[in-house]
Design a protein around this motif. Structure first.
Motif, PDB file in Angstrom:
ATOM      1  N   ALA A  57       0.839  -1.206   0.000  1.00  0.00           N
ATOM      2  CA  ALA A  57       0.000   0.000   0.000  1.00  0.00           C
ATOM      3  C   ALA A  57       0.870   1.250   0.000  1.00  0.00           C
ATOM      4  O   ALA A  57       2.079   1.185   0.237  1.00  0.00           O
ATOM      5  CB  ALA A  57      -0.917  -0.009   1.226  1.00  0.00           C
ATOM      6  N   ALA A  58       0.250   2.383  -0.247  1.00  0.00           N
ATOM      7  CA  ALA A  58       0.986   3.643  -0.329  1.00  0.00           C
ATOM      8  C   ALA A  58       1.691   4.006   0.971  1.00  0.00           C
ATOM      9  O   ALA A  58       2.707   4.680   0.970  1.00  0.00           O
ATOM     10  CB  ALA A  58       0.043   4.773  -0.737  1.00  0.00           C
ATOM     11  N   ASN A  59       1.150   3.543   2.114  1.00  0.00           N
ATOM     12  CA  ASN A  59       1.770   3.856   3.406  1.00  0.00           C
ATOM     13  C   ASN A  59       2.811   2.822   3.846  1.00  0.00           C
ATOM     14  O   ASN A  59       3.312   2.876   4.964  1.00  0.00           O
ATOM     15  CB  ASN A  59       0.695   3.985   4.491  1.00  0.00           C
ATOM     16  N   GLY A  60       3.125   1.869   2.946  1.00  0.00           N
ATOM     17  CA  GLY A  60       4.137   0.871   3.259  1.00  0.00           C
ATOM     18  C   GLY A  60       3.612  -0.389   3.913  1.00  0.00           C
ATOM     19  O   GLY A  60       4.390  -1.288   4.238  1.00  0.00           O
ATOM     20  N   ASP A  61       2.285  -0.480   4.104  1.00  0.00           N
ATOM     21  CA  ASP A  61       1.718  -1.699   4.679  1.00  0.00           C
ATOM     22  C   ASP A  61       1.808  -2.852   3.679  1.00  0.00           C
ATOM     23  O   ASP A  61       1.537  -2.671   2.486  1.00  0.00           O
ATOM     24  CB  ASP A  61       0.252  -1.481   5.060  1.00  0.00           C
ATOM     25  N   ILE A  62       2.169  -4.014   4.194  1.00  0.00           N
ATOM     26  CA  ILE A  62       2.307  -5.220   3.368  1.00  0.00           C
ATOM     27  C   ILE A  62       1.200  -6.199   3.718  1.00  0.00           C
ATOM     28  O   ILE A  62       0.882  -6.413   4.886  1.00  0.00           O
ATOM     29  CB  ILE A  62       3.660  -5.920   3.618  1.00  0.00           C
ATOM     30  N   SER A  63       0.610  -6.811   2.700  1.00  0.00           N
ATOM     31  CA  SER A  63      -0.335  -7.906   2.912  1.00  0.00           C
ATOM     32  C   SER A  63      -0.163  -8.886   1.751  1.00  0.00           C
ATOM     33  O   SER A  63       0.430  -8.545   0.724  1.00  0.00           O
ATOM     34  CB  SER A  63      -1.779  -7.394   2.974  1.00  0.00           C
ATOM     35  N   GLY A  64      -0.675 -10.097   1.927  1.00  0.00           N
ATOM     36  CA  GLY A  64      -0.560 -11.032   0.827  1.00  0.00           C
ATOM     37  C   GLY A  64      -0.686 -12.477   1.258  1.00  0.00           C
ATOM     38  O   GLY A  64      -1.213 -12.790   2.335  1.00  0.00           O
ATOM     39  N   PHE A  65      -0.184 -13.371   0.413  1.00  0.00           N
ATOM     40  CA  PHE A  65      -0.306 -14.806   0.607  1.00  0.00           C
ATOM     41  C   PHE A  65       1.056 -15.462   0.398  1.00  0.00           C
ATOM     42  O   PHE A  65       1.845 -15.014  -0.438  1.00  0.00           O
ATOM     43  CB  PHE A  65      -1.317 -15.380  -0.383  1.00  0.00           C
ATOM     44  N   TYR A  66       1.310 -16.510   1.154  1.00  0.00           N
ATOM     45  CA  TYR A  66       2.606 -17.191   1.071  1.00  0.00           C
ATOM     46  C   TYR A  66       2.376 -18.680   1.300  1.00  0.00           C
ATOM     47  O   TYR A  66       1.586 -19.075   2.174  1.00  0.00           O
ATOM     48  CB  TYR A  66       3.557 -16.633   2.135  1.00  0.00           C
ATOM     49  N   SER A  67       3.033 -19.510   0.527  1.00  0.00           N
ATOM     50  CA  SER A  67       2.862 -20.952   0.689  1.00  0.00           C
ATOM     51  C   SER A  67       4.148 -21.689   0.365  1.00  0.00           C
ATOM     52  O   SER A  67       4.936 -21.258  -0.490  1.00  0.00           O
ATOM     53  CB  SER A  67       1.737 -21.463  -0.218  1.00  0.00           C
ATOM     54  N   VAL A  68       4.346 -22.780   1.065  1.00  0.00           N
ATOM     55  CA  VAL A  68       5.478 -23.674   0.808  1.00  0.00           C
ATOM     56  C   VAL A  68       4.905 -25.078   0.624  1.00  0.00           C
ATOM     57  O   VAL A  68       4.377 -25.673   1.566  1.00  0.00           O
ATOM     58  CB  VAL A  68       6.493 -23.673   1.974  1.00  0.00           C
ATOM     59  N   SER A  69       4.966 -25.589  -0.604  1.00  0.00           N
ATOM     60  CA  SER A  69       4.453 -26.929  -0.918  1.00  0.00           C
ATOM     61  C   SER A  69       5.629 -27.879  -1.051  1.00  0.00           C
ATOM     62  O   SER A  69       6.493 -27.684  -1.918  1.00  0.00           O
ATOM     63  CB  SER A  69       3.647 -26.900  -2.220  1.00  0.00           C
ATOM     64  N   ILE A  70       5.676 -28.891  -0.203  1.00  0.00           N
ATOM     65  CA  ILE A  70       6.776 -29.857  -0.198  1.00  0.00           C
ATOM     66  C   ILE A  70       6.251 -31.213  -0.664  1.00  0.00           C
ATOM     67  O   ILE A  70       5.243 -31.709  -0.147  1.00  0.00           O
ATOM     68  CB  ILE A  70       7.389 -29.979   1.210  1.00  0.00           C
ATOM     69  N   TYR A  71       6.918 -31.793  -1.633  1.00  0.00           N
ATOM     70  CA  TYR A  71       6.461 -33.047  -2.248  1.00  0.00           C
ATOM     71  C   TYR A  71       6.336 -34.168  -1.215  1.00  0.00           C
ATOM     72  O   TYR A  71       7.264 -34.456  -0.475  1.00  0.00           O
ATOM     73  CB  TYR A  71       7.443 -33.467  -3.345  1.00  0.00           C
ATOM     74  N   GLU A  72       5.139 -34.770  -1.157  1.00  0.00           N
ATOM     75  CA  GLU A  72       4.813 -35.894  -0.276  1.00  0.00           C
ATOM     76  C   GLU A  72       4.989 -35.559   1.217  1.00  0.00           C
ATOM     77  O   GLU A  72       5.192 -36.447   2.037  1.00  0.00           O
ATOM     78  CB  GLU A  72       5.624 -37.140  -0.646  1.00  0.00           C
ATOM     79  N   LYS A  73       4.947 -34.256   1.546  1.00  0.00           N
ATOM     80  CA  LYS A  73       4.998 -33.833   2.949  1.00  0.00           C
ATOM     81  C   LYS A  73       3.975 -32.728   3.150  1.00  0.00           C
ATOM     82  O   LYS A  73       3.467 -32.138   2.196  1.00  0.00           O
ATOM     83  CB  LYS A  73       6.399 -33.333   3.335  1.00  0.00           C
ATOM     84  N   ASP A  74       3.666 -32.440   4.402  1.00  0.00           N
ATOM     85  CA  ASP A  74       2.727 -31.358   4.689  1.00  0.00           C
ATOM     86  C   ASP A  74       3.401 -30.012   4.494  1.00  0.00           C
ATOM     87  O   ASP A  74       4.444 -29.734   5.106  1.00  0.00           O
ATOM     88  CB  ASP A  74       2.202 -31.477   6.128  1.00  0.00           C
ATOM     89  N   GLY A  75       2.805 -29.192   3.656  1.00  0.00           N
ATOM     90  CA  GLY A  75       3.336 -27.856   3.444  1.00  0.00           C
ATOM     91  C   GLY A  75       2.691 -26.861   4.394  1.00  0.00           C
ATOM     92  O   GLY A  75       1.959 -27.223   5.306  1.00  0.00           O
ATOM     93  N   SER A  76       2.981 -25.587   4.180  1.00  0.00           N
ATOM     94  CA  SER A  76       2.394 -24.514   4.989  1.00  0.00           C
ATOM     95  C   SER A  76       1.795 -23.476   4.046  1.00  0.00           C
ATOM     96  O   SER A  76       2.445 -23.047   3.093  1.00  0.00           O
ATOM     97  CB  SER A  76       3.443 -23.889   5.913  1.00  0.00           C
ATOM     98  N   PHE A  77       0.563 -23.083   4.317  1.00  0.00           N
ATOM     99  CA  PHE A  77      -0.182 -22.194   3.435  1.00  0.00           C
ATOM    100  C   PHE A  77      -0.853 -21.117   4.282  1.00  0.00           C
ATOM    101  O   PHE A  77      -1.571 -21.438   5.221  1.00  0.00           O
ATOM    102  CB  PHE A  77      -1.260 -22.984   2.672  1.00  0.00           C
ATOM    103  N   GLY A  78      -0.617 -19.846   3.948  1.00  0.00           N
ATOM    104  CA  GLY A  78      -1.227 -18.825   4.780  1.00  0.00           C
ATOM    105  C   GLY A  78      -1.108 -17.416   4.244  1.00  0.00           C
ATOM    106  O   GLY A  78      -0.849 -17.192   3.060  1.00  0.00           O
ATOM    107  N   ILE A  79      -1.291 -16.457   5.146  1.00  0.00           N
ATOM    108  CA  ILE A  79      -1.313 -15.039   4.798  1.00  0.00           C
ATOM    109  C   ILE A  79      -0.150 -14.314   5.472  1.00  0.00           C
ATOM    110  O   ILE A  79       0.383 -14.775   6.478  1.00  0.00           O
ATOM    111  CB  ILE A  79      -2.644 -14.386   5.215  1.00  0.00           C
ATOM    112  N   ILE A  80       0.231 -13.174   4.897  1.00  0.00           N
ATOM    113  CA  ILE A  80       1.304 -12.370   5.477  1.00  0.00           C
ATOM    114  C   ILE A  80       0.801 -10.946   5.705  1.00  0.00           C
ATOM    115  O   ILE A  80      -0.075 -10.451   4.996  1.00  0.00           O
ATOM    116  CB  ILE A  80       2.564 -12.343   4.588  1.00  0.00           C
ATOM    117  N   LYS A  81       1.395 -10.305   6.713  1.00  0.00           N
ATOM    118  CA  LYS A  81       1.050  -8.922   7.028  1.00  0.00           C
ATOM    119  C   LYS A  81       2.250  -8.261   7.685  1.00  0.00           C
ATOM    120  O   LYS A  81       2.894  -8.855   8.540  1.00  0.00           O
ATOM    121  CB  LYS A  81      -0.148  -8.871   7.979  1.00  0.00           C
ATOM    122  N   GLY A  82       2.580  -7.043   7.263  1.00  0.00           N
ATOM    123  CA  GLY A  82       3.733  -6.366   7.867  1.00  0.00           C
ATOM    124  C   GLY A  82       3.986  -5.007   7.275  1.00  0.00           C
ATOM    125  O   GLY A  82       3.063  -4.303   6.864  1.00  0.00           O
ATOM    126  N   LYS A  83       5.268  -4.647   7.196  1.00  0.00           N
ATOM    127  CA  LYS A  83       5.673  -3.308   6.775  1.00  0.00           C
ATOM    128  C   LYS A  83       6.839  -3.370   5.791  1.00  0.00           C
ATOM    129  O   LYS A  83       7.678  -4.270   5.841  1.00  0.00           O
ATOM    130  CB  LYS A  83       6.112  -2.480   7.977  1.00  0.00           C
TER     131      LYS A  83
END
Length: 272
Positions: A163-189
């Motif tokens: 955003a214009a004020n430097g706020d960060i938002s979004g989505f991030y995921s790590v998919s690992i073959y034949e293992k449980d990955g992590s899927f979620g959201i990000i928020k910061g500056k």
């Protein structure tokens, strides 16, 4: 009498030095949007002794705290474009004085990052128009960029909105073959012009967790910054900037390529 005069001058010098230090300390302790007076005091101290204040800014930044960015944003938006704090000419002069004070240190090995941040963040203030011309976001809204890394059968994806004020938002995921990955959201500056400090809230094995992440944006790359230091819960400690090193690197991609994973994360309805 001479001895008394010397002691008097020394006391004045000591008080002056203390005020420089205390102005920044007072602002970091205030830490709300109402700290305008404290922000102006920091500006005054900076103009009197930019090198000392830049060193204090750098020390705070290396602790992983975002007070420097907070001060810059507050000063830009609550003082420089606010008619209450002077005529257009007076505020233009204030902007120029601060930029000029930082310029001699933009190549200083110890404080150049802070000097460059001040120059960059103040140069985009359009005082006459009363707005911030942030290059990271167009008039149509936040700037969005997607990144992707595919290695063997593992995939890391990221969608970031700035955003214009430097706020960060979004989505991030790590998919690992034949293992449980992590899927979620990000928020910061956005820190400075190229560093992202975010919290990653994710789902893994139906359990929700949160951990800090740091990224470096370089050209069309998103570089994950990592550390060998961990806390008692096994979370990476990212507060000491000097100990950070480059981890995996994602490359900018068409957002359509990760639209599927973004949709999946949205369906989990995670929120901060």
């Amino acid at each position: 009498m001479k001895k008394l005069a010397v002691l008097f001058l020394l006391s004045i010098f000591f008080i002056s030095c203390q005020s420089k230090s205390d102005s920044w300390e007072a602002f970091t302790k205030c830490a709300t949007n109402d700290c305008i007076k404290e922000a102006i005091d920091v500006k005054d101290a900076f103009l009197k002794d930019p090198k000392t204040l830049l060193a204090q800014f750098q020390a705070t930044y290396e602790k992983g705290e975002d007070h420097v960015i907070g001060w810059l944003y507050m000063f830009r938006e609550s003082v420089l474009i606010n008619p209450k704090y002077g005529s257009v000419e007076e505020r233009l002069a204030m902007q120029k004085a601060m930029i000029d004070a930082a310029k001699p240190f933009e190549k200083d090995a110890k404080v150049q990052e802070m000097a460059q941040s001040i120059i960059n963040e103040l140069n985009i203030v359009d005082i006459k128009a009363g707005k911030i011309n942030d290059p990271m976001a167009g008039e149509e809204g936040p700037m969005e960029t997607c990144y992707l890394l595919t290695m063997n059968k593992d995939t890391t994806s990221c969608k970031i909105s700035v955003a214009a004020n430097g706020d960060i938002s979004g989505f991030y995921s790590v998919s690992i073959y034949e293992k449980d990955g992590s899927f979620g959201i990000i928020k910061g500056k956005l820190l400075g012009s190229d560093t992202l400090s975010v919290d990653f809230k994710y789902m893994q094995e139906r359990t929700v967790s949160t951990e800090p992440l740091m990224f470096l944006v370089k050209e069309n790359k998103l570089i994950n910054l990592v550390s060998d230091d961990f806390d008692n819960d096994g979370r990476m400690i990212l507060t000491n900037k000097k100990k950070l090193k480059m981890g995996e690197t994602l490359t900018a991609t068409d957002c359509e390529k990760i639209a599927g994973i973004v949709k999946y994360i949205k369906e989990e309805k995670l929120s901060f």
